[in-house]
Design an enzyme around this catalytic site. Structure first.
Site, mmCIF file in Angstrom:
data_model
loop_
_atom_site.group_PDB
_atom_site.id
_atom_site.type_symbol
_atom_site.label_atom_id
_atom_site.label_comp_id
_atom_site.label_asym_id
_atom_site.label_seq_id
_atom_site.Cartn_x
_atom_site.Cartn_y
_atom_site.Cartn_z
ATOM 1 N N CYS A 124 -55.412 13.930 -16.465
ATOM 2 C CA CYS A 124 -54.911 15.135 -17.125
ATOM 3 C C CYS A 124 -55.691 16.392 -16.791
ATOM 4 O O CYS A 124 -55.293 17.490 -17.193
ATOM 5 C CB CYS A 124 -54.886 14.933 -18.638
ATOM 6 S SG CYS A 124 -53.885 13.522 -19.167
ATOM 7 N N CYS A 444 -59.338 16.582 -22.468
ATOM 8 C CA CYS A 444 -59.688 15.175 -22.256
ATOM 9 C C CYS A 444 -58.834 14.639 -21.120
ATOM 10 O O CYS A 444 -57.875 15.279 -20.692
ATOM 11 C CB CYS A 444 -59.428 14.363 -23.532
ATOM 12 S SG CYS A 444 -57.709 14.447 -24.092
#
Length: 460
Positions: A124, A444
């Site tokens: 991500c 994250c």
């Protein structure tokens, strides 16, 4: 991708003792649905460092983020293609035919075949890695102008044959005689035809991110209501920002075979009553993570024009922001998979010589409501800082009035490889609009990794 360049309580974790520390600390978002008022202009030090090049964001664009399965930069900036020294893009689920999608997109957008391009992947935070790689190239003097961004197409992910079927096909290709081919074919079984979908689970733990988010929410005593309230906040603020024309980084995109899309289509404010009707999506029947308080599968692409400050000014551009200090972190991918912002935030603040009170705009990636609220609690805990981070004191949680004021990944969407650029441009544009000086971006990522960066507003 080419066009974005051309148009720019079950299974409690082993850390269940966390719940004993955090169970008496409810966090409600119901009173924080409004965007923050404009920040007061402050006189702060600049983060420029001696003998180090200032690196600026000239512009950033993205195509509308679209829910998976539903319907550029050169035009916005008029930058000559031959001025770009390097192109870097992030992506997560790669198509084999275009494994170096940055190169293929660059060629398709009409860049010179002499302009190098490569693709990075870091789950991500792939676009974050693309940006910081570009920052490194400019800081080292290798380049003056870099285009960085990311892309993800969840509506058409590569689906493979099963391992047994792949082996048979490869063996058939090697077979030299009819007898060898017939012998191989005789071993075929119907279950060979079962397809292999892209992995949605962590390779190291075999656990999906949603399952991990559910356990994290339970460990930090984040209730279902807390999560639904936060998700409603995200959608409400995104709708307000969209209606007021604040999402200025979005450029129209013509979907092949369909209409031109002009705005994100995942922004859908609901009600707490409707959200409460949804069943748990991962840990059933007692989990608290649902489709309503999770980010959705998204198609999208983003791109940023990053330059050395002196180059941008020489070409007549007015930069939007400086890209300052950044850090990457990693931690336990089982019980701390989604705590990247907690670990990265104090480190990047220390590198920049700042504190949480210096930050005027926070932009954190919202994978799940529970992930955001668990990070808030971890960041605001001396106990967690001392026992898990080796720090003497907590860094403190971001004040909601400065946090993701134009929506986040829960509402705008999360194309895995493209979100990082959206976060940075949201911070830069908010600083310009609200009159602040420093923004903090954090995210994250799968594998227990994380990223944080300081963005400084460019003087008006």
């Amino acid at each position: 991708m080419t066009s974005i360049l051309t148009y720019t309580l079950k299974n409690l974790p082993s850390t269940s003792k966390w719940a004993l520390r955090f169970s008496l600390r409810p966090l409600s978002c119901s009173s924080q649905l409004r965007a923050a008022p404009a920040a007061q202009t402050k006189s702060k030090k600049t983060l420029a460092k001696p003998n180090i090049r200032n690196i600026v964001v000239v512009e950033g664009v993205r195509i509308p983020f679209l829910q998976s399965g539903t319907s550029g930069l050169l035009h916005r900036t008029n930058v000559p293609k031959d001025v770009v020294d390097y192109i870097i893009f992030g992506t997560v689920i790669q198509e084999v035919k275009t494994s170096n999608v940055a190169r293929e997109a660059a060629l398709g957008a009409g860049f010179s075949d002499k302009t190098p391009a490569h693709t990075v992947t870091m789950a991500c935070i792939s676009a974050n890695q693309a940006m910081t790689t570009g920052v490194g190239l400019i800081a080292s003097g290798q380049c003056d102008v870099v285009v960085a961004g990311g892309v993800e197409l969840m509506s058409d992910v590569p689906i493979r044959h099963s391992r047994k079927m792949r082996k048979m096909l490869l063996d058939l290709n090697k077979a030299k005689t009819l007898g060898q081919r017939l012998s191989l074919i005789s071993k075929f079984r119907l279950n060979f035809l079962s397809p292999e979908l892209p992995a949605v689970a962590e390779f190291s733990t075999s656990e999906t991110m949603g399952h991990s988010a559910d356990r994290l929410a339970a460990a930090f005593a984040v209730s279902r209501l807390d999560q639904d309230e936060y998700a409603l906040r995200s959608h409400s603020l995104a709708k307000k920002a969209q209606d007021e024309g604040l999402l200025s980084d979005v450029v129209p995109f013509k979907v092949p075979g369909k209409d031109t899309v002009t705005k994100d289509n995942g922004i859908r404010p609901s009600s707490l009553e409707q959200m409460a009707k949804l069943k748990p999506a991962f840990i059933k029947p007692y989990g608290t993570v649902t489709a309503a308080n999770s980010s959705f599968l998204t198609d999208g692409a983003s791109a940023m024009l990053i330059m050395a400050e002196e180059k941008a000014l020489a070409m007549g551009y007015k930069p939007k922001a400086y890209l300052r200090d950044f850090v990457y972190v990693s931690q336990d991918p089982k019980d701390q998979l989604l705590l990247g912002p907690t670990y990265a935030t104090p480190k990047v603040l220390e590198r920049a010589g700042l504190t949480m009170t210096d930050i005027d705009a926070f932009e954190f990636h919202e994978a799940f409501s529970g992930q955001i609220l668990a990070n808030f609690k971890a960041m605001d805990s001396d106990w967690f800082a001392q026992n898990y981070m080796g720090r003497k004191t907590k860094v403190g949680s971001p004040p909601l009035e400065k946090f993701n004021n134009w929506g986040g990944s829960l509402s705008l969407g999360h194309p895995f490889g493209a979100t990082g650029c959206r976060l940075v441009m949201a911070a830069a544009n908010r600083l310009r609009k609200e009159g602040g000086q420093y923004g903090l971006v954090a995210a994250c990522a799968a594998g227990g990794q994380g990223h944080a960066m300081i963005v400084e507003a460019y003087p008006k």
